[in-house]
Design a protein around this motif. Structure first.
Motif, short mmCIF file in Angstrom:
data_model
loop_
_atom_site.label_atom_id
_atom_site.label_comp_id
_atom_site.label_asym_id
_atom_site.label_seq_id
_atom_site.Cartn_x
_atom_site.Cartn_y
_atom_site.Cartn_z
N PRO A 332 8.76 16.41 49.32
CA PRO A 332 7.63 16.00 48.48
C PRO A 332 7.28 14.53 48.72
O PRO A 332 6.10 14.18 48.77
N THR A 333 8.30 13.69 48.90
CA THR A 333 8.04 12.27 49.12
C THR A 333 7.21 12.06 50.38
O THR A 333 6.27 11.27 50.39
N ILE A 336 3.62 13.08 49.62
CA ILE A 336 2.93 12.08 48.80
C ILE A 336 2.61 10.87 49.67
O ILE A 336 1.50 10.35 49.65
N VAL A 353 7.21 16.18 33.07
CA VAL A 353 8.49 16.21 32.35
C VAL A 353 8.11 16.05 30.88
O VAL A 353 7.73 14.98 30.44
N SER A 355 9.41 15.89 27.95
CA SER A 355 9.99 15.00 26.94
C SER A 355 9.76 13.53 27.29
O SER A 355 10.04 12.66 26.49
N MET A 356 9.26 13.28 28.49
CA MET A 356 8.98 11.88 28.84
C MET A 356 7.53 11.56 28.46
O MET A 356 6.71 12.45 28.28
N ILE A 364 5.12 9.05 37.76
CA ILE A 364 6.37 9.67 38.24
C ILE A 364 6.37 9.89 39.75
O ILE A 364 7.42 9.94 40.38
N GLY A 376 13.92 -2.64 41.08
CA GLY A 376 14.59 -1.50 40.47
C GLY A 376 14.40 -1.38 38.97
O GLY A 376 14.90 -0.45 38.36
N LEU A 377 13.69 -2.34 38.38
CA LEU A 377 13.43 -2.24 36.95
C LEU A 377 11.97 -1.84 36.72
O LEU A 377 11.08 -2.28 37.45
N LEU A 378 11.77 -1.03 35.70
CA LEU A 378 10.43 -0.55 35.42
C LEU A 378 9.57 -1.68 34.86
O LEU A 378 10.03 -2.46 34.03
N PHE B 213 20.65 -0.07 28.93
CA PHE B 213 19.56 -0.80 29.57
C PHE B 213 19.07 -0.06 30.81
O PHE B 213 17.87 0.15 31.00
N MET B 214 20.02 0.37 31.64
CA MET B 214 19.65 1.05 32.88
C MET B 214 18.90 2.36 32.60
O MET B 214 17.95 2.71 33.29
N ARG B 217 15.35 1.17 31.08
CA ARG B 217 14.49 0.20 31.74
C ARG B 217 14.47 0.30 33.26
O ARG B 217 13.60 -0.31 33.88
N SER B 218 15.41 1.01 33.87
CA SER B 218 15.44 0.97 35.33
C SER B 218 14.79 2.21 35.93
O SER B 218 14.63 3.24 35.27
N VAL B 219 14.42 2.09 37.18
CA VAL B 219 13.86 3.22 37.91
C VAL B 219 14.91 4.33 38.03
O VAL B 219 14.62 5.52 37.90
N TRP B 220 16.16 3.90 38.22
CA TRP B 220 17.25 4.88 38.29
C TRP B 220 17.33 5.69 37.00
O TRP B 220 17.45 6.92 37.02
N PHE B 222 14.92 6.18 34.88
CA PHE B 222 13.71 7.02 34.85
C PHE B 222 13.98 8.31 35.62
O PHE B 222 13.75 9.42 35.13
N ARG B 223 14.51 8.15 36.82
CA ARG B 223 14.77 9.32 37.66
C ARG B 223 15.80 10.22 36.99
O ARG B 223 15.67 11.45 36.98
N ARG B 225 16.48 10.56 33.79
CA ARG B 225 15.90 11.29 32.66
C ARG B 225 15.00 12.42 33.16
O ARG B 225 15.03 13.53 32.64
N ALA B 226 14.21 12.13 34.20
CA ALA B 226 13.30 13.16 34.72
C ALA B 226 14.09 14.35 35.25
O ALA B 226 13.76 15.50 34.96
N GLU B 229 15.63 16.28 32.29
CA GLU B 229 14.72 17.00 31.39
C GLU B 229 13.97 18.11 32.11
O GLU B 229 13.62 19.12 31.50
N ALA B 234 10.72 17.03 38.55
CA ALA B 234 11.21 15.82 39.22
C ALA B 234 11.21 16.02 40.73
O ALA B 234 10.77 15.16 41.49
N ARG B 235 11.68 17.19 41.17
CA ARG B 235 11.71 17.47 42.60
C ARG B 235 10.29 17.48 43.15
O ARG B 235 10.00 16.90 44.19
N GLY B 238 8.82 14.23 43.94
CA GLY B 238 9.40 13.46 45.03
C GLY B 238 10.69 12.73 44.68
O GLY B 238 11.10 11.82 45.38
N ILE B 239 11.30 13.10 43.57
CA ILE B 239 12.58 12.50 43.21
C ILE B 239 13.69 13.31 43.89
O ILE B 239 13.74 14.53 43.74
#
Lengths: 505, 357
Positions: A332-333, A336, A353, A355-356, A364, A376-378, B213-214, B217-220, B222-223, B225-226, B229, B234-235, B238-239
């Motif tokens: 998928p990456t 995209i 997703v 719940s997000m 996403i 690496g931080l949002l 925090f991670m 707040r982090s992309v990691w 985010f991934r 949680r995605a 859930e 998520a797949r 592109g995760i």
């Protein structure tokens, strides 16, 4: 058509939390009548039928069903067994068959004592044979249902209802998965059964079949019965107006010269579980400024084709070129990255997703983007700002960008996905069943966005089971059957329908 | 008639209220067996309370007990959020402890100042390895990690017993199956003089803060949680799901390994096969009680440690069985599960219209 009442729904109301699904709906059904229940998605058709069948308990109102002698009797609410005993049968939109059992077992399951069944298989088979001859519906009885075609499974579902001696049959979108020809046959059979005294309610939003096969039409809008009309007096325009409350504008498609190819598939092969759902594409090109419509009955390889273009399915062999560059990686990456926008078929399952938050779902697909993250931080403020801009531009309505995406309605979830995809200006768009389950307003918005993308040069693959949608949007129509693509010889539904059924015209 | 309907959205009151209420209800329910054992309930709970808050010492004992629970609770919370069911924190704890012993008892000749960081690092790495293997088996062969991680616990424990009888048996241990002690420079310093509470607690809280925090707040995060859930979406977006699961496995296993390091290098000083009275399993309860939130894990670990330490003290004072602590902890978990149900669904009373038209 006799006029004695067999069913009367009196002032049914149903609320789910703050959502009013049905508001004071009354409806009657006569013996031998075929009533079409029409309405946009979310108008409350299925809820109403589920109350009749006892799956839901109405907040207000009552249901009366005629007994053997024809006298109306109140039906205890909230008890499917009572509904079955009173002669009400329901065929759900999604099949409720056990795939590893054969049709005979599926039909008698639930209505016969299992031990008695063992002794009475022959009697049951004979009874089903009689029903099949009388109704004109037939299906092989001794083959596991999993190996039957969708049309055959549908007939098994209906036979299952008829086996229980129903006098009232409810069909929830019975033709959603059928070819036009299969649908016509089904309705002819239903018509014949109605002449025999069966009363039928069918839910649909296909105006054509409603006009062709019903006796009377009842229209639901926003959970209320907004009018009934004898089919003989109705035409497409009047019903459409009743459904949406106003005239709908048809999407206008201007002719365009196709540009350079944006997608080229060569010798793609994706093995399926059987020969039937093995995808084989020797050659497929999609050009810029072009919408290629792929019509077909579901389960004929669409999922594999969509998977290849989405990057979720790895083909066994073949090459894929996007914008003239050969792709070596099918993830998928990679897709995209190559500029492919993907609108998945099952938007709840693959698109968001739930719940997000809405804002998180908007980004996403591009988590590595500098606008979205730093080291690496949002970048949360940027993510929220992006979502606020997009919800505005794409008219995504809901409880706000910070709210979980699952709180959005189906149409707004689809708009969220559109916003996410179209903002990246994709050169190729895969739209897989993009309007399924959407109301007319949201569907028109999807069509408008697709045409807009086409006008700015994108190539689009539109996979749809709704032939009218394909006819309305596509510049070129292909038909998929048994995993193989064929070019439709002309734009008429008759020949396309035949191809969908596998008869190469 | 009564019906159950899903709630639109559970507000903050429900989300934070349910665990607290569950804990209270669990304590109330535990009064029944307590009373039937012939104890005065009020006195008993009084003893329990003072067994935790009655003195600095009591309180420090509770903190000591909470330390490994924070680590194992985090290990479970982080993994469960990604739907990676790590039931193997107990085994990973022992792996971490074994690694700490391996490098901490004078195996390497390194300057003392580097010894403690090395012990921590190796313990975390050993725990991570213990979770990486089952995760590899899942992503590669589809082996259910619930089964593999659970069974690995027993394998690791038996391996440890074998090691304690042989290669790492303390020659000075008078024949007991225990390891030689960790060198003094390798020990986590205590926080208060003459108390057992040690700097592992600080490490645990820092780990919880970083994890929280991670995750948010982090992309990691985010991934993570995605994937947890909705792995399918998520797949599609592109995760890389397997890659993410691996990183989660490493983090989760490392946290469980740190629980072992903290117990060995912070408290006991040497390793025996009864180092952990099921901290790995209790960590799952801690995580569930915390609603899988890393910050909540600290609070729920403190609660569960209080129950254990308080019940010990109560049983000494009143002569009732200290198994009561297990009872309260189990009932808290049950109450949280039931409470979680009420947070997601509402019970609606409806009048039955008995078929009257």
């Amino acid at each position: 058509m006799a006029s004695d009442k067999v069913l009367s729904l009196n002032g049914l109301s149903k609320r789910f939390g703050s959502v009013v699904a049905n508001n004071d709906v009354s409806l009657t059904l006569n013996k031998g009548e075929v009533l079409a229940l029409l309405g946009e998605n979310g108008a409350g058709k299925t809820t109403l039928m589920n109350m009749l069948f006892g799956h839901y308990l109405p907040d207000e109102g009552s249901v009366e069903v005629a007994d053997e002698s024809g006298a109306l009797r109140a039906l205890p609410l909230g008890h499917p067994q009572a509904a079955i005993a009173a002669g009400v049968g329901m065929v759900h939109q999604h099949f409720t068959l056990a795939e590893n059992l054969n049709a005979l077992d599926n039909i008698v399951m639930g209505s016969e004592n299992l031990r008695a069944l063992h002794r009475n298989r022959r009697a049951a088979a004979e009874k089903i044979q009689t029903i099949m001859t009388r109704s004109g519906l037939s299906a092989p009885l001794d083959v596991p249902v999993g190996r039957l075609s969708v049309g055959e499974r549908q007939r098994v579902e209906i036979l299952k209802a008829l086996y229980r001696d129903v006098r009232i049959l409810v069909l929830d979108e019975p033709t959603a998965v059928l070819t036009p020809q299969e649908a016509d046959t089904l309705f002819e059979n239903i018509g014949a059964m109605a002449r025999d005294g069966l009363s039928v309610i069918f839910i649909s939003h296909k105006l054509r079949e409603v006009l062709a096969f019903s006796h009377r039409i009842a229209v639901l809008r926003h959970g209320a019965n907004v009018g009934e009309i004898a089919t003989a007096d109705a035409d497409e325009r009047t019903i459409a107006r009743m459904m949406v409350g106003a005239d709908t504008e048809r999407t206008e498609r201007s002719a365009m010269e196709p540009g350079a190819p944006v997608l080229s598939l060569r010798d793609i092969r994706v093995p399926g579980r059987s020969e039937r759902d093995t995808l084989e594409i020797p050659e497929l090109d999609v050009c810029g400024n072009e919408i290629v419509g792929i019509a077909g009955v579901s389960g004929n390889g669409q999922a594999a084709l969509a998977g290849v273009i989405s990057g979720t399915v790895q083909p066994q062999s073949g090459t894929i070129e996007i914008g003239g560059k050969t792709l070596h990686d099918f993830s998928p990456t990679a897709m995209i990255g190559a500029g492919v926008g993907r609108i998945p078929e099952d938007r709840h399952h693959d698109g968001i997703v739930g719940s997000m938050s809405v804002a998180e779902n908007m980004v996403i697909e591009r988590l590595d983007d500098e606008e979205v993250q730093k080291n690496g931080l949002l970048r949360r403020e940027a993510i929220v700002r992006n979502a606020e801009r997009l919800t505005e531009a794409y008219d995504v309505r809901g409880p706000g960008v910070q709210a979980p995406a699952r709180l959005l309605s189906g149409g707004n979830i689809q708009k969220l996905i559109l916003a996410r995809v179209f903002e990246q200006m994709p050169s190729l768009i895969l739209a897989n069943q993009p309007t399924r389950g959407l109301d007319m307003g949201a569907a028109a918005e999807v069509a408008r966005r697709l045409l807009e993308a086409r006008a700015r040069g994108a190539g689009i693959i539109l996979i749809s089971e709704d032939l009218d949608e394909v006819l309305g949007l596509a510049d070129r129509i292909l038909v998929i059957h048994d995993g193989k693509l064929g070019t439709a010889p002309s734009r008429d539904r008759e020949s396309i329908g035949l191809m969908m059924a596998g008869e190469m015209a | 008639m009564i019906r159950i309907e899903p709630r639109q959205d559970s507000g903050p009151l429900l989300r934070y209220g349910v665990p607290v209420l569950s804990a209270v209800v669990a304590l109330a329910l535990a009064a029944i067996p307590l009373a039937s054992a012939g104890a005065n309930v009020v006195t008993a709970y009084g003893e329990m309370f003072s067994g935790v808050f009655g003195s600095i010492f009591a309180f420090s004992e509770m903190l000591t007990r909470a330390t490994p629970l924070i680590f194992t609770g985090l290990a479970a919370a982080v993994a469960f959020r990604a739907r990676l069911w790590n039931i193997g924190a107990e085994g990973q704890l022992y792996l971490g402890a074994m690694a700490a012993i391996a490098v901490g008892t004078g195996l390497f000749d390194i300057p003392g100042i580097f010894l403690l960081p090395l012990i921590i690092l190796c313990g975390a790495a050993a725990g991570a390895a213990g979770m990486a293997l089952p995760t590899f088996l899942r992503t590669r062969f589809g082996a259910d990690e619930v089964v593999t991680t659970l069974l690995l616990n027993f394998i690791i424990l038996i391996f440890l017993q074998m090691m304690l009888e042989g290669p790492i048996k303390d020659p000075m241990g008078l024949g007991w199956p225990q390891s030689p002690p960790i060198l003094d420079q390798g020990m986590l310093p205590t926080l208060i003089d003459r108390m057992r509470v040690h700097s592992g607690l600080v490490l645990a809280i820092v780990a919880a803060v970083i994890a929280q925090f991670m995750l948010v707040r982090s992309v990691w995060g985010f991934r993570l949680r995605a994937v947890g859930e909705n792995a399918s979406a998520a797949r599609h977006a592109g995760i890389g799901v397997n890659r993410l699961l691996f990183s989660v496995a490493i983090v989760s296993g490392a946290l469980a390994g740190l629980a072992g390091v903290s117990e060995v290098a912070g408290l006991k000083g040497y390793l025996t096969a009864d180092l952990s009275p099921g901290f790995g399993y209790t960590g799952i309860v801690v995580a569930m009680l915390a609603g899988l939130s890393p910050a909540g894990v600290v609070l729920s670990a403190l609660f569960i440690a209080s129950v254990f330490v308080g019940a010990d003290s109560m049983s000494r004072a009143m002569g009732v069985s200290s198994y009561l602590a297990d009872l309260v902890v189990s009932m808290s978990l049950l109450c949280v599960l039931v409470g979680g149900f009420f947070a997601r669904f509402r019970i609606v009373r409806t009048r039955v219209s008995a078929g009257g038209a």
